[in-house]
Design a protein around this motif. Structure first.
Motif, PDB file in Angstrom:
ATOM      1  N   ASN A 308     -54.145  58.402  -0.203  1.00  0.00           N
ATOM      2  CA  ASN A 308     -54.661  58.098  -1.525  1.00  0.00           C
ATOM      3  C   ASN A 308     -56.040  58.853  -1.896  1.00  0.00           C
ATOM      4  O   ASN A 308     -56.428  58.898  -2.892  1.00  0.00           O
ATOM      5  N   SER A 309     -56.673  59.165  -0.705  1.00  0.00           N
ATOM      6  CA  SER A 309     -57.977  59.778  -0.691  1.00  0.00           C
ATOM      7  C   SER A 309     -58.037  61.278  -1.031  1.00  0.00           C
ATOM      8  O   SER A 309     -58.966  62.224  -0.942  1.00  0.00           O
ATOM      9  N   GLY A 310     -56.728  61.847  -1.100  1.00  0.00           N
ATOM     10  CA  GLY A 310     -55.992  63.149  -1.171  1.00  0.00           C
ATOM     11  C   GLY A 310     -56.229  64.130  -0.134  1.00  0.00           C
ATOM     12  O   GLY A 310     -56.137  65.276  -0.262  1.00  0.00           O
ATOM     13  N   GLN A 311     -56.082  63.509   1.303  1.00  0.00           N
ATOM     14  CA  GLN A 311     -56.105  64.223   2.431  1.00  0.00           C
ATOM     15  C   GLN A 311     -54.529  64.193   3.017  1.00  0.00           C
ATOM     16  O   GLN A 311     -53.669  63.495   2.137  1.00  0.00           O
ATOM     17  N   VAL A 312     -54.282  64.988   3.714  1.00  0.00           N
ATOM     18  CA  VAL A 312     -52.665  64.916   4.315  1.00  0.00           C
ATOM     19  C   VAL A 312     -52.749  64.486   5.637  1.00  0.00           C
ATOM     20  O   VAL A 312     -53.815  64.198   6.132  1.00  0.00           O
ATOM     21  N   ILE A 313     -51.512  64.275   6.210  1.00  0.00           N
ATOM     22  CA  ILE A 313     -51.459  63.850   7.498  1.00  0.00           C
ATOM     23  C   ILE A 313     -51.049  64.962   8.391  1.00  0.00           C
ATOM     24  O   ILE A 313     -49.637  65.491   8.366  1.00  0.00           O
ATOM     25  N   PRO A 314     -51.885  65.577   9.122  1.00  0.00           N
ATOM     26  CA  PRO A 314     -51.581  66.849   9.699  1.00  0.00           C
ATOM     27  C   PRO A 314     -50.655  66.580  10.938  1.00  0.00           C
ATOM     28  O   PRO A 314     -50.498  65.454  11.459  1.00  0.00           O
ATOM     29  N   GLY A 315     -49.780  67.696  11.218  1.00  0.00           N
ATOM     30  CA  GLY A 315     -48.791  67.654  11.964  1.00  0.00           C
ATOM     31  C   GLY A 315     -47.496  66.894  11.605  1.00  0.00           C
ATOM     32  O   GLY A 315     -46.442  66.942  12.280  1.00  0.00           O
ATOM     33  N   TYR A 316     -47.356  67.007  10.245  1.00  0.00           N
ATOM     34  CA  TYR A 316     -46.155  66.315   9.432  1.00  0.00           C
ATOM     35  C   TYR A 316     -45.741  67.404   8.624  1.00  0.00           C
ATOM     36  O   TYR A 316     -46.392  67.906   7.617  1.00  0.00           O
ATOM     37  N   GLY A 317     -44.449  67.884   8.704  1.00  0.00           N
ATOM     38  CA  GLY A 317     -43.831  68.769   7.541  1.00  0.00           C
ATOM     39  C   GLY A 317     -43.837  70.028   8.315  1.00  0.00           C
ATOM     40  O   GLY A 317     -44.282  70.211   9.366  1.00  0.00           O
ATOM     41  N   HIS A 318     -42.755  70.866   7.846  1.00  0.00           N
ATOM     42  CA  HIS A 318     -42.338  72.006   8.400  1.00  0.00           C
ATOM     43  C   HIS A 318     -41.995  73.051   7.427  1.00  0.00           C
ATOM     44  O   HIS A 318     -41.182  72.428   6.454  1.00  0.00           O
ATOM     45  N   ALA A 319     -41.845  74.628   7.398  1.00  0.00           N
ATOM     46  CA  ALA A 319     -41.576  75.347   6.645  1.00  0.00           C
ATOM     47  C   ALA A 319     -40.053  75.266   6.432  1.00  0.00           C
ATOM     48  O   ALA A 319     -39.657  75.625   5.534  1.00  0.00           O
ATOM     49  N   VAL A 320     -39.230  74.909   7.808  1.00  0.00           N
ATOM     50  CA  VAL A 320     -38.053  75.206   7.634  1.00  0.00           C
ATOM     51  C   VAL A 320     -37.318  73.663   7.964  1.00  0.00           C
ATOM     52  O   VAL A 320     -36.193  73.402   7.178  1.00  0.00           O
ATOM     53  N   LEU A 321     -37.766  72.992   9.080  1.00  0.00           N
ATOM     54  CA  LEU A 321     -37.281  71.978   9.464  1.00  0.00           C
ATOM     55  C   LEU A 321     -37.289  70.670   8.412  1.00  0.00           C
ATOM     56  O   LEU A 321     -38.148  70.853   7.895  1.00  0.00           O
ATOM     57  N   ARG A 322     -36.109  70.125   8.588  1.00  0.00           N
ATOM     58  CA  ARG A 322     -35.933  68.711   7.513  1.00  0.00           C
ATOM     59  C   ARG A 322     -35.654  67.564   8.270  1.00  0.00           C
ATOM     60  O   ARG A 322     -35.355  66.473   7.895  1.00  0.00           O
ATOM     61  N   LYS A 323     -36.098  67.659   9.707  1.00  0.00           N
ATOM     62  CA  LYS A 323     -35.968  66.466  10.670  1.00  0.00           C
ATOM     63  C   LYS A 323     -37.024  66.534  11.711  1.00  0.00           C
ATOM     64  O   LYS A 323     -37.684  67.607  11.832  1.00  0.00           O
ATOM     65  N   THR A 324     -37.128  65.614  12.289  1.00  0.00           N
ATOM     66  CA  THR A 324     -38.204  65.585  13.500  1.00  0.00           C
ATOM     67  C   THR A 324     -38.123  66.974  14.339  1.00  0.00           C
ATOM     68  O   THR A 324     -36.875  67.125  14.726  1.00  0.00           O
ATOM     69  N   ASP A 325     -38.966  67.639  14.566  1.00  0.00           N
ATOM     70  CA  ASP A 325     -38.975  68.845  15.443  1.00  0.00           C
ATOM     71  C   ASP A 325     -38.632  68.497  16.781  1.00  0.00           C
ATOM     72  O   ASP A 325     -39.164  67.521  17.488  1.00  0.00           O
ATOM     73  N   PRO A 326     -37.538  69.126  17.457  1.00  0.00           N
ATOM     74  CA  PRO A 326     -37.252  68.616  18.666  1.00  0.00           C
ATOM     75  C   PRO A 326     -38.137  69.144  19.731  1.00  0.00           C
ATOM     76  O   PRO A 326     -38.129  68.478  20.785  1.00  0.00           O
ATOM     77  N   ARG A 327     -39.049  69.945  19.411  1.00  0.00           N
ATOM     78  CA  ARG A 327     -40.283  70.255  20.355  1.00  0.00           C
ATOM     79  C   ARG A 327     -41.115  69.039  20.727  1.00  0.00           C
ATOM     80  O   ARG A 327     -41.704  68.805  21.433  1.00  0.00           O
ATOM     81  N   TYR A 328     -41.256  68.380  19.342  1.00  0.00           N
ATOM     82  CA  TYR A 328     -42.044  66.928  19.405  1.00  0.00           C
ATOM     83  C   TYR A 328     -41.347  66.104  20.271  1.00  0.00           C
ATOM     84  O   TYR A 328     -41.841  65.348  20.899  1.00  0.00           O
ATOM     85  N   THR A 329     -40.034  65.883  20.121  1.00  0.00           N
ATOM     86  CA  THR A 329     -39.226  65.151  20.540  1.00  0.00           C
ATOM     87  C   THR A 329     -39.296  65.247  22.127  1.00  0.00           C
ATOM     88  O   THR A 329     -39.381  64.267  23.009  1.00  0.00           O
ATOM     89  N   SER A 330     -39.190  66.549  22.628  1.00  0.00           N
ATOM     90  CA  SER A 330     -39.459  66.826  23.854  1.00  0.00           C
ATOM     91  C   SER A 330     -40.911  66.389  24.595  1.00  0.00           C
ATOM     92  O   SER A 330     -40.761  65.683  25.887  1.00  0.00           O
ATOM     93  N   GLN A 331     -41.656  66.552  23.892  1.00  0.00           N
ATOM     94  CA  GLN A 331     -43.134  66.149  24.453  1.00  0.00           C
ATOM     95  C   GLN A 331     -43.477  64.720  24.372  1.00  0.00           C
ATOM     96  O   GLN A 331     -44.031  64.154  25.322  1.00  0.00           O
ATOM     97  N   ARG A 332     -42.836  64.005  23.387  1.00  0.00           N
ATOM     98  CA  ARG A 332     -42.836  62.366  23.273  1.00  0.00           C
ATOM     99  C   ARG A 332     -42.101  61.968  24.397  1.00  0.00           C
ATOM    100  O   ARG A 332     -42.635  61.112  25.095  1.00  0.00           O
ATOM    101  N   GLU A 333     -40.904  62.423  24.820  1.00  0.00           N
ATOM    102  CA  GLU A 333     -40.428  62.054  26.013  1.00  0.00           C
ATOM    103  C   GLU A 333     -41.236  61.974  27.308  1.00  0.00           C
ATOM    104  O   GLU A 333     -40.961  61.280  28.018  1.00  0.00           O
ATOM    105  N   PHE A 334     -41.621  63.318  27.389  1.00  0.00           N
ATOM    106  CA  PHE A 334     -42.637  63.545  28.615  1.00  0.00           C
ATOM    107  C   PHE A 334     -43.718  62.441  28.700  1.00  0.00           C
ATOM    108  O   PHE A 334     -44.096  61.717  29.619  1.00  0.00           O
ATOM    109  N   CYS A 335     -44.331  62.078  27.324  1.00  0.00           N
ATOM    110  CA  CYS A 335     -45.389  61.138  27.368  1.00  0.00           C
ATOM    111  C   CYS A 335     -44.940  59.819  27.649  1.00  0.00           C
ATOM    112  O   CYS A 335     -45.458  58.906  28.436  1.00  0.00           O
TER     113      CYS A 335
END
Length: 438
Positions: A308-335
């Protein structure tokens, strides 16, 4: 070397296929171009060829036909590790074949012979202002090594042969992927560890050796292996891969070509995004949950305040992907396995649970799912690599694998110089009024 012969065999199999396609089916239409695509960065125009990786909007990246989990499961693992070595992944990218341990060991030995960075490269980087961005140093170092190019020497030798040129690109490619972690570690030590000397261990694989060279312990070895593999390639349309391919299509050698790719990777809309995401996340943490757990209710309100302040949420969205980036998922599983209690990971994890719903309701984001950059900085921060302007250098080390594999195949199949046709704004306006180009 067995790997080089395997690449030769694969290229011999592919050449008749590409020759036949161009000769017999060259006029077959495979896509249409809209004015929106013409103005909007050639988005989704199918006009690049690579067999190294493919990015599906729903499924994510496939390396040589395998998903990330399939790739990790198939490749030989580092001793005592659940992750493959980068050397095994390199063999896989170049050939599409899962290597044996003996073939991996041969690549490891070969890289050890190639990994010495010429001393003059270190001298050049030391002569730069110490506050130069590390990506400037990395690009400069790769460009400076151009005098070592075997492809450039072959081209000027007077015996240049189009079909044989790939072998010299292959040699340069192997030199670059073997040397770039050493160069990156030197830059890290120069800038952040008082020019600490490199401690190269001739017995360790690339990921493990990199961890040692920047002063990290055993626990960071898998971080390096995972990070370099996940960031290696993302088909050919992204800026770093495309810039590398474009420059090499003019027969510029791999050093000049990858220096161009690194310069593109340094942009905040590409590789530098990981740095900006972590910066935003740390500020978000300090503002909203420095003294309390990141609950769903708290994060939902904070994200709406952000939007609402006009800012974006960095790290969300992708030029091609329309689902969670599997590279994100792999790193999340590591964490989840190795740092489940880390406060920053807890925050990022809760944002992941909440942000897609908030962004979907907000309605201004085509893809409300996280990309690779939403997670990668958290892992580096946890293990003490807190100099976030170095994160894109880590990206550049991994991306060299995909770019160099692609260049080897580009030259092996004799792809032409890239030269799209431009149009004027007046032409677009005319075709818009007429409903299309007749």
């Amino acid at each position: 070397m067995a790997l080089k012969e395997a690449v030769r065999r694969k290229l011999d199999e592919f050449r008749p296929r590409t020759t036949r396609l161009a000769k017999e089916y060259g006029k077959v239409k495979i896509d249409e171009v809209t004015i929106e695509q013409c103005i909007g960065g050639a988005r989704d125009i199918r006009c690049l060829v690579t067999d190294i990786s493919y990015l599906d909007p729903q499924e994510g990246i496939r390396f040589r036909g395998k998903t990330i989990p399939e790739t990790f499961a198939a490749l030989p693992k580092a001793p005592g590790s659940e992750y493959p070595t980068v050397e095994s992944f390199w063999y896989f990218l170049l050939t599409g074949e899962v290597p044996t341990q003996a073939q991996v060991d041969e690549v490891l030995v070969d890289w050890k012979k190639r990994q010495e960075v010429p001393g003059y490269v270190f001298d050049i980087i030391r002569a730069m202002p110490r506050d130069s961005h590390p990506m400037t140093m990395l690009s400069t170092g790769i460009g400076a090594m151009q005098r070592e190019s075997k492809f450039a020497a072959y081209y000027t030798s007077g015996s240049f042969n189009k079909l044989g040129a790939w072998e010299y690109v292959y040699e340069d490619a192997c030199d670059i992927v073997a040397r770039i972690p050493v160069l990156a570690a030197f830059i890290y030590n120069l800038k952040y560890r008082d020019d600490a000397p490199l401690a190269i261990d001739p017995a360790l694989d690339m990921g493990a050796n990199f961890a040692r060279m920047i002063g990290q312990g055993d626990e960071y070895m898998d971080v390096a292996r995972m990070y370099f593999i996940l960031h290696s390639d993302h088909e050919s349309g992204n800026v770093s891969a495309h810039a590398t391919h474009l420059v090499h299509s003019a027969l510029s050698d791999p050093y000049l070509s990858y220096a161009a790719g690194l310069n593109g990777l340094a942009g905040p809309l590409h590789g530098r995004a990981n740095q900006e995401v972590l910066d935003w996340t740390l500020k978000f943490q300090k503002k909203y949950c420095s003294n309390e757990e990141p609950t769903r209710e708290l994060i939902t309100k904070a994200l709406w305040d952000t939007l609402n302040s006009g800012q974006v949420i960095p790290g969300y969205g992708h030029a091609v992907l329309r689902k969670t980036d599997p590279r994100y998922t792999s790193q999340r599983e590591f964490c989840q396995k190795h740092l489940p209690g880390d406060p920053l990971f807890k925050l990022v994890s809760m944002i992941f649970e909440v942000a897609p719903g908030v962004l979907a309701e907000h309605g201004k984001t085509k893809n409300p799912w996280p990309n690779v950059d939403a997670q990668s900085g958290v892992i580096q921060w946890h293990y003490g690599v807190k100099e976030w302007d170095f994160y894109t250098v880590l990206f550049g080390v991994g991306r060299a694998l995909g770019c160099m594999a692609n260049l080897t195949w580009d030259r092996g199949l004799g792809y032409a110089i890239e030269r799209p046709k431009s149009v004027t704004t007046s032409m677009l306006e005319k075709w818009a009024a007429e409903g299309g180009r007749s």
